[in-house]
Motif scaffolding. Structure first.
Motif, PDB file in Angstrom:
ATOM      1  N   PHE A 191      80.253  85.622 -48.477  1.00  0.00           N
ATOM      2  CA  PHE A 191      79.851  86.649 -49.423  1.00  0.00           C
ATOM      3  C   PHE A 191      79.708  86.129 -50.852  1.00  0.00           C
ATOM      4  CE2 PHE A 191      81.438  89.412 -46.021  1.00  0.00           C
ATOM      5  CZ  PHE A 191      80.345  90.244 -45.894  1.00  0.00           C
ATOM      6  N   PHE A 192      80.302  84.971 -51.167  1.00  0.00           N
ATOM      7  CA  PHE A 192      80.208  84.459 -52.524  1.00  0.00           C
ATOM      8  C   PHE A 192      79.347  83.199 -52.605  1.00  0.00           C
ATOM      9  CE2 PHE A 192      83.943  87.095 -52.569  1.00  0.00           C
ATOM     10  CZ  PHE A 192      83.803  87.788 -53.748  1.00  0.00           C
ATOM     11  N   SER A 193      78.471  82.995 -51.598  1.00  0.00           N
ATOM     12  CA  SER A 193      77.492  81.901 -51.638  1.00  0.00           C
ATOM     13  C   SER A 193      76.112  82.523 -51.609  1.00  0.00           C
ATOM     14  CB  SER A 193      77.689  80.968 -50.436  1.00  0.00           C
ATOM     15  OG  SER A 193      78.959  80.385 -50.472  1.00  0.00           O
ATOM     16  N   PRO A 194      75.482  82.749 -52.782  1.00  0.00           N
ATOM     17  CA  PRO A 194      74.221  83.475 -52.823  1.00  0.00           C
ATOM     18  C   PRO A 194      73.075  82.689 -52.200  1.00  0.00           C
ATOM     19  CG  PRO A 194      74.726  82.559 -54.966  1.00  0.00           C
ATOM     20  CD  PRO A 194      75.935  82.331 -54.120  1.00  0.00           C
ATOM     21  N   ALA A 195      72.152  83.426 -51.536  1.00  0.00           N
ATOM     22  CA  ALA A 195      70.937  82.834 -50.996  1.00  0.00           C
ATOM     23  C   ALA A 195      69.756  83.593 -51.561  1.00  0.00           C
ATOM     24  CB  ALA A 195      70.930  82.919 -49.471  1.00  0.00           C
ATOM     25  N   ALA A 196      68.732  82.872 -51.948  1.00  0.00           N
ATOM     26  CA  ALA A 196      67.533  83.510 -52.482  1.00  0.00           C
ATOM     27  C   ALA A 196      66.717  84.078 -51.336  1.00  0.00           C
ATOM     28  CB  ALA A 196      66.712  82.489 -53.266  1.00  0.00           C
ATOM     29  N   GLU A 197      66.558  85.409 -51.299  1.00  0.00           N
ATOM     30  CA  GLU A 197      65.873  86.041 -50.185  1.00  0.00           C
ATOM     31  C   GLU A 197      64.439  85.557 -50.066  1.00  0.00           C
ATOM     32  OE1 GLU A 197      66.197  90.221 -50.290  1.00  0.00           O
ATOM     33  OE2 GLU A 197      68.371  90.247 -50.047  1.00  0.00           O
ATOM     34  N   ALA A 218      83.467  82.716 -18.172  1.00  0.00           N
ATOM     35  CA  ALA A 218      82.472  83.450 -18.952  1.00  0.00           C
ATOM     36  C   ALA A 218      83.168  84.062 -20.173  1.00  0.00           C
ATOM     37  CB  ALA A 218      81.827  84.536 -18.112  1.00  0.00           C
ATOM     38  N   TYR A 219      82.408  84.352 -21.218  1.00  0.00           N
ATOM     39  CA  TYR A 219      83.007  84.900 -22.432  1.00  0.00           C
ATOM     40  C   TYR A 219      81.998  85.767 -23.179  1.00  0.00           C
ATOM     41  CZ  TYR A 219      80.513  80.999 -24.663  1.00  0.00           C
ATOM     42  OH  TYR A 219      79.555  80.111 -25.076  1.00  0.00           O
ATOM     43  N   LEU A 220      82.546  86.602 -24.056  1.00  0.00           N
ATOM     44  CA  LEU A 220      81.756  87.446 -24.941  1.00  0.00           C
ATOM     45  C   LEU A 220      81.953  86.950 -26.370  1.00  0.00           C
ATOM     46  CD1 LEU A 220      79.940  90.027 -24.806  1.00  0.00           C
ATOM     47  CD2 LEU A 220      81.981  91.314 -25.486  1.00  0.00           C
ATOM     48  N   LYS A 221      80.863  86.892 -27.141  1.00  0.00           N
ATOM     49  CA  LYS A 221      80.932  86.301 -28.477  1.00  0.00           C
ATOM     50  C   LYS A 221      80.205  87.164 -29.501  1.00  0.00           C
ATOM     51  CE  LYS A 221      79.006  82.371 -31.014  1.00  0.00           C
ATOM     52  NZ  LYS A 221      78.180  81.143 -30.884  1.00  0.00           N
ATOM     53  N   PRO A 222      80.869  88.082 -30.171  1.00  0.00           N
ATOM     54  CA  PRO A 222      80.270  88.757 -31.328  1.00  0.00           C
ATOM     55  C   PRO A 222      80.309  87.830 -32.538  1.00  0.00           C
ATOM     56  CG  PRO A 222      82.475  89.601 -30.909  1.00  0.00           C
ATOM     57  CD  PRO A 222      82.188  88.630 -29.805  1.00  0.00           C
ATOM     58  N   PHE A 223      79.328  87.948 -33.434  1.00  0.00           N
ATOM     59  CA  PHE A 223      79.258  87.035 -34.561  1.00  0.00           C
ATOM     60  C   PHE A 223      78.547  87.685 -35.743  1.00  0.00           C
ATOM     61  CE2 PHE A 223      75.323  86.325 -32.222  1.00  0.00           C
ATOM     62  CZ  PHE A 223      74.368  86.255 -33.223  1.00  0.00           C
ATOM     63  N   ILE A 224      78.771  87.091 -36.908  1.00  0.00           N
ATOM     64  CA  ILE A 224      77.968  87.378 -38.088  1.00  0.00           C
ATOM     65  C   ILE A 224      77.406  86.048 -38.580  1.00  0.00           C
ATOM     66  CG2 ILE A 224      79.153  89.478 -38.792  1.00  0.00           C
ATOM     67  CD1 ILE A 224      80.747  87.841 -40.780  1.00  0.00           C
ATOM     68  N   GLU A 225      76.185  86.090 -39.092  1.00  0.00           N
ATOM     69  CA  GLU A 225      75.495  84.865 -39.484  1.00  0.00           C
ATOM     70  C   GLU A 225      74.908  85.039 -40.881  1.00  0.00           C
ATOM     71  OE1 GLU A 225      73.242  82.186 -36.568  1.00  0.00           O
ATOM     72  OE2 GLU A 225      71.648  83.355 -37.520  1.00  0.00           O
ATOM     73  N   TYR A 226      75.088  84.017 -41.691  1.00  0.00           N
ATOM     74  CA  TYR A 226      74.584  84.064 -43.061  1.00  0.00           C
ATOM     75  C   TYR A 226      73.578  82.939 -43.265  1.00  0.00           C
ATOM     76  CZ  TYR A 226      74.579  84.428 -48.147  1.00  0.00           C
ATOM     77  OH  TYR A 226      74.198  84.584 -49.464  1.00  0.00           O
ATOM     78  N   HIS A 227      72.390  83.278 -43.783  1.00  0.00           N
ATOM     79  CA  HIS A 227      71.343  82.300 -44.025  1.00  0.00           C
ATOM     80  C   HIS A 227      71.444  81.823 -45.478  1.00  0.00           C
ATOM     81  CE1 HIS A 227      68.612  83.728 -40.484  1.00  0.00           C
ATOM     82  NE2 HIS A 227      69.887  83.636 -40.157  1.00  0.00           N
ATOM     83  N   TYR A 228      72.059  80.657 -45.673  1.00  0.00           N
ATOM     84  CA  TYR A 228      72.170  80.102 -47.016  1.00  0.00           C
ATOM     85  C   TYR A 228      70.795  79.752 -47.569  1.00  0.00           C
ATOM     86  CZ  TYR A 228      77.182  79.673 -46.167  1.00  0.00           C
ATOM     87  OH  TYR A 228      78.496  79.947 -45.899  1.00  0.00           O
ATOM     88  N   SER A 229      69.913  79.281 -46.697  1.00  0.00           N
ATOM     89  CA  SER A 229      68.550  78.924 -47.076  1.00  0.00           C
ATOM     90  C   SER A 229      67.717  78.904 -45.808  1.00  0.00           C
ATOM     91  CB  SER A 229      68.522  77.552 -47.765  1.00  0.00           C
ATOM     92  OG  SER A 229      68.763  76.518 -46.821  1.00  0.00           O
ATOM     93  N   THR A 230      66.477  78.484 -45.910  1.00  0.00           N
ATOM     94  CA  THR A 230      65.631  78.374 -44.728  1.00  0.00           C
ATOM     95  C   THR A 230      66.103  77.271 -43.797  1.00  0.00           C
ATOM     96  OG1 THR A 230      64.151  76.899 -45.928  1.00  0.00           O
ATOM     97  CG2 THR A 230      63.579  79.240 -45.900  1.00  0.00           C
ATOM     98  N   TYR A 231      66.925  76.351 -44.311  1.00  0.00           N
ATOM     99  CA  TYR A 231      67.300  75.177 -43.537  1.00  0.00           C
ATOM    100  C   TYR A 231      68.752  75.174 -43.072  1.00  0.00           C
ATOM    101  CZ  TYR A 231      62.918  73.418 -45.443  1.00  0.00           C
ATOM    102  OH  TYR A 231      61.603  73.278 -45.783  1.00  0.00           O
TER     103      TYR A 231
END
Length: 208
Positions: free
Chosen positions: A17-23, A166-179
């Protein structure tokens, strides 16, 4: 155990949350390579019996993976991890030292590897393009032994009671940049013996 997971969650969420990414710089690519770390709870239901694996309660897994994104709402992933668990019932082997001069005694460790594949759905958070959430269903194959690290001909005890699952994996993902993408996730394993739950962090890199 839960306190350690909670602290890990707080650190990851702070970084996200404190690593900004340019949309305006965000874009969607089809495949990524990445680094994975996971802290896992070990469930030994045979504890105190003949089939007791006699290992620690926490496992650490670190490895590499390949992630494919065939559609903006779909992810597929395959990877391999090296696994370390504290040995609560070690044995000792006498081995030659690194220079081949004399001998030394070494204790066994619980080491191995895991192969996994998973697939699922992912969706963007409303009003926050850089953040996505999703859920994956996967399968993890474990090959874990009690052995002496880097020792040829030493005793090796396969922990066959340590089940793949087998397993279940909920996640959140943050795109710092296109790469670069960062993903924090929780895993719940369905088999009774072996890993039970885990928390992990993945860093994905797009390589043109």
């Amino acid at each position: 155990m839960l306190r350690g997971h909670f602290a890990f969650v707080l650190v990851v969420l702070f970084c996200i949350f404190f690593s900004p990414a340019a949309e305006s710089e965000l874009d969607f690519y089809n495949h990524f390579y990445g680094l994975n770390y996971q802290r896992l709870d070990v469930n030994d239901i045979n504890e105190g019996e003949d089939l007791d694996m006699q290992v620690g309660d926490i496992a650490h897994a670190i490895g590499l993976y390949f992630k494919s994104v065939p559609h903006q709402t779909m992810q597929l992933e395959v990877g391999v991890d090296g696994v370390y668990i504290r040995d609560d019932s070690p044995f000792t082997e006498t081995v030659n030292n690194n220079r081949g001069e004399g001998t030394a005694s070494k204790l066994s460790n619980v080491l191995g590897y895991a192969l996994y594949f998973e697939g699922g759905l992912t969706f963007p958070l409303q009003h926050l393009e850089a953040m996505r959430f999703g859920v994956m269903l996967g399968y993890r194959y474990n090959d874990i032994d009690r052995t002496v690290f880097r020792c040829e001909g030493c005793l090796e005890q396969g922990l066959d009671s340590f089940k793949s699952s087998a397993y279940l994996k909920p996640f959140i993902e943050y795109h710092y940049s296109t790469y670069v993408h960062g993903q924090f996730y929780f895993t719940h394993y369905f088999d009774d013996t072996g890993f039970s739950n885990g928390v992990g962090l993945q860093i994905s890199f797009y390589v043109p």
